[in-house]
Design an enzyme around this catalytic site. Structure first.
Site, PDB file in Angstrom:
ATOM      1  N   LYS B  83     -27.511  -5.231  11.184  1.00  0.00           N
ATOM      2  CA  LYS B  83     -28.441  -4.232  10.628  1.00  0.00           C
ATOM      3  C   LYS B  83     -27.951  -2.840  11.008  1.00  0.00           C
ATOM      4  O   LYS B  83     -27.564  -2.610  12.168  1.00  0.00           O
ATOM      5  CB  LYS B  83     -29.843  -4.489  11.190  1.00  0.00           C
ATOM      6  CG  LYS B  83     -30.923  -3.554  10.639  1.00  0.00           C
ATOM      7  CD  LYS B  83     -32.302  -3.911  11.208  1.00  0.00           C
ATOM      8  CE  LYS B  83     -33.401  -3.041  10.625  1.00  0.00           C
ATOM      9  NZ  LYS B  83     -34.736  -3.357  11.180  1.00  0.00           N
ATOM     10  N   SER B 152     -38.089  -4.034   7.674  1.00  0.00           N
ATOM     11  CA  SER B 152     -37.019  -3.099   7.476  1.00  0.00           C
ATOM     12  C   SER B 152     -35.638  -3.742   7.514  1.00  0.00           C
ATOM     13  O   SER B 152     -34.677  -3.120   7.080  1.00  0.00           O
ATOM     14  CB  SER B 152     -37.068  -2.032   8.568  1.00  0.00           C
ATOM     15  OG  SER B 152     -36.863  -2.615   9.842  1.00  0.00           O
ATOM     16  N   SER B 176     -40.795  -6.308  10.787  1.00  0.00           N
ATOM     17  CA  SER B 176     -39.486  -6.118  10.143  1.00  0.00           C
ATOM     18  C   SER B 176     -38.532  -7.292  10.239  1.00  0.00           C
ATOM     19  O   SER B 176     -37.463  -7.266   9.631  1.00  0.00           O
ATOM     20  CB  SER B 176     -38.803  -4.877  10.726  1.00  0.00           C
ATOM     21  OG  SER B 176     -39.436  -3.710  10.290  1.00  0.00           O
TER      22      SER B 176
END
Lengths: 447, 447
Positions: B83, B152, B176
């Protein structure tokens, strides 16, 4: 303050040795301390709870333990005064406010439990300022009863200074250990934040609250702190770690002569009294090449505001119930602090808290070159009057950073009052700080 | 989603075994994953930085290591998606905002360093929402590109779901990890707060931020998490402790059949979609005596407000520079969150934070009787449209409490979209949670 040869005059270390060796009994020691209290308490007012029979009963139980051949703790038979914000299962804990009058905890604070485990006699509860903040209790300075003993650990400092007990517990959220030690002419040692558990101690500010010990010798401070330094899952800021070897390190010689950094802090010009302004430069001159004078880097100018931000907001939370239910029974100064604290923004609070690591990085640059920082422990002589406990400002940077600090009774003011010298070390290096302190005490004594 | 027999279809566990045994090479695996990316990236948009040659170069270096007879880590040769809020010393880390475009960290985050140490190939950086909050990036849901993958950790979840990589890192400040795992039909495992270091990961909220892993099997989730769980002095919320034996416990049988508590949470009535409202009761019926339906105690109704208070104030602090220097380049939704957060009082913030321990005590009453809580992982099927990442509300209580949670791809909605089942355990008991998860997966498969 002279005491001839009464057992109350013994240091904790001596007393523990003599009791262990059978040269005196714990009962004789406690009796002697009680006589001292009897003679002076009306003037000093160090105690808020004291049950003579119960203290003697503990001493007798200690003797029975010894006679039964049980293994004896390092404080076996030695009486200790407990600041009245440390919960005790067998004595009230009233936190210096009428709002908590008669409050009887169900369990011991971790500190009191560790003291009992080490064999100490829990002598009684000593006077704290209101909720360990600024509003004074009844205690007077043993060196001059017209002067404050400092606070918030007023009774503990006064009791040790007047030979009522050889040891006492204290706590510091801003300057509540170091200032009374300085004003009362004894040792006040506040270890690194997180070394001693605050479980069962009146919580004022998790960020700032730190536990410490009062004694009349460095060796005694090390002896007591060694008992109290322990990981406690009930205090999330204590950590599992190998405990520092305070007594062993204190007894050893520094491998090389320590180097000291004399730091006056941004408070010096405005807040140090004339006696301090005369005495500290003399001390530095005496130390010669062993000490350099340094200035703190710029961000330390803001540390006073940051501490106020955090302490106020934390007081607003910690003392919310007292404020909501008994505001009229709180002192105006505390009500004002709480009301200021209620207005603090989380953003300002968290930004203030976030500066601590950066400040410690700056301090570590100093500690890379110097063993310890030498700095005033207080404004100077204890101020006249019992309506204030004096200004904690000379402790603020060190409390905020959570570094270990100790007040050493090395100087004297023009009125004959003691003035403490504060020694500050890097976080976690408490043993070396104590060793450096001994070196400094000996260097001054050799004058 | 079918993939014939390409190496990209392998689980991480299988791939690691085959590479170790010489049945395939890391280069073959990485090449196969790159082909998968080549074929799908235009539709899915999972990556924000991907250098094929560099990925292959890492794979070749891994092969050389193996040929040299060096000891191989548990993820040797296995590609992992990162990420784009985890710092990487050899790739940009742009945190999902143009304000950080071209940002090149000097050092790896602890997680990336641990992955490299375990032999993983750092495949590239996956799309995050803007600053890991709500405003979406370019990623689409692999099961239906007209739908959000959740966020996210959008790119990580989509990359694993579409067989571009077998593993990816994620993080969760509210929902997330669990929500994108649910929407994308994969496993998303967020260990107990403080087990995985956040050092070098974009800080949003120390109280809330938690790191996790995405995978297509439970075994893979355990394999990757085992590598990442380690004490790191650079993250003050990680602690020295014996690491949990995730893989070993996962492989074992529960000593007795687990008991589950089905908890719909206060969000159920308003926010669960019709498919969830049909599917979960069916699941409970299938589990029969193994599961009871429980209600959360009353204070949990407030947890949504408490999380908002803390997250907002923390965003206001963490993203202060972005707000002050580039407010016009931030999304309106984030600007609004920051501006709300700027107004939060420290008192409200600290009181919200102080509720966590009490909530965990209430949860521990449930965990005294039940091995795990079963609860929705998301509102249901991934919503249509790419202008939102969906609602994190079904993660809020568990993120706030810092308990371990895992989303299991067990249900399907009426449009054929996956719906995750969230399993939640007590803090620190991650290994048992994974074992219970395996039991649940097998119980559902046996249907």
């Amino acid at each position: 303050m002279s005491l001839d040869t009464a057992p109350a005059s013994l240091t904790a270390t001596e007393a523990a040795r003599k009791i262990r060796a059978g040269e005196i009994t714990s009962e004789e020691l406690v009796q002697s301390c009680l006589e001292r209290i009897e003679a002076l308490e009306d003037t000093i007012g160090a105690w808020t709870h004291l049950d003579k029979d119960y203290a003697l009963a503990q001493a007798k139980a200690a003797q029975a333990q010894r006679q039964a051949g049980e293994s004896l703790g390092p404080l076996h038979g030695v009486p200790v005064g407990i600041k009245d914000i440390f919960d005790t299962r067998d004595m009230p804990t009233e936190n210096g406010t009428v709002l908590h009058a008669g409050r009887q905890p169900k369990a011991d604070s971790t500190v009191v439990a560790l003291l009992r485990q080490a064999g100490a006699i829990i002598m009684g509860k000593t006077v704290t300022t209101e909720l360990a903040v600024l509003h004074p209790g009844k205690t007077a300075n043993p060196h001059d009863p017209k002067r404050t003993p400092g606070g918030s650990s007023s009774g503990s400092a006064a009791a040790v200074a007047s030979y009522m007990v050889p040891l006492a517990t204290g706590s510091q959220t801003n300057g509540s250990m170091i200032r009374p030690a300085s004003f009362c002419g004894i040792y006040g040692y506040k270890p690194t934040h997180g070394l001693i558990s605050r479980h069962g101690v009146l919580p004022q500010s998790r960020f700032l609250d730190q536990i410490g010990v009062f004694s009349r010798t460095l060796e005694d401070a090390a002896l007591m702190a060694q008992v109290l330094i322990a990981h406690d899952p009930n205090d999330p800021d204590t950590r599992p770690h190998a405990p520092p070897h305070l007594m062993k390190t204190l007894a050893g010689e520094p491998p090389v002569p320590p180097r000291l950094a004399f730091v006056t802090t941004p408070a010096w010009d405005e807040f140090a009294d004339d006696d301090s302004k005369a005495a500290f430069p003399e001390l530095m001159e005496h130390l010669g090449d062993s000490a350099d004078t340094l200035a703190l880097h710029k961000p330390f100018v803001n540390v006073y505001g940051w501490l106020k931000t955090i302490m106020g907001a934390d007081q607003a939370m910690s003392y919310r119930r007292e404020y909501e239910r008994g505001k009229d029974k709180l002192s105006p100064i505390l009500v004002d602090m709480i009301e200021q604290g209620q207005k603090v923004l989380a953003l300002d609070y968290n930004q203030a808290a976030a500066t601590r690591e950066g400040l410690n990085l700056l301090l570590s640059e100093i500690f890379d070159e110097y063993d310890a920082i030498v700095t005033p422990a207080s404004t100077g002589q204890a101020p006249l009057g019992l309506d204030t406990t004096g200004n904690p400002i000379f402790s603020t940077p060190w409390t905020f950073c959570g570094v270990p600090a100790i007040s050493l009774p090395l100087l004297q003011g023009s009125d004959g009052m003691p003035i403490g010298v504060q020694l500050v070390g890097p976080r976690g290096d408490d043993a070396r700080l104590l060793r450096t302190a001994r070196w400094l005490v000996e260097a001054v004594d050799a004058e």
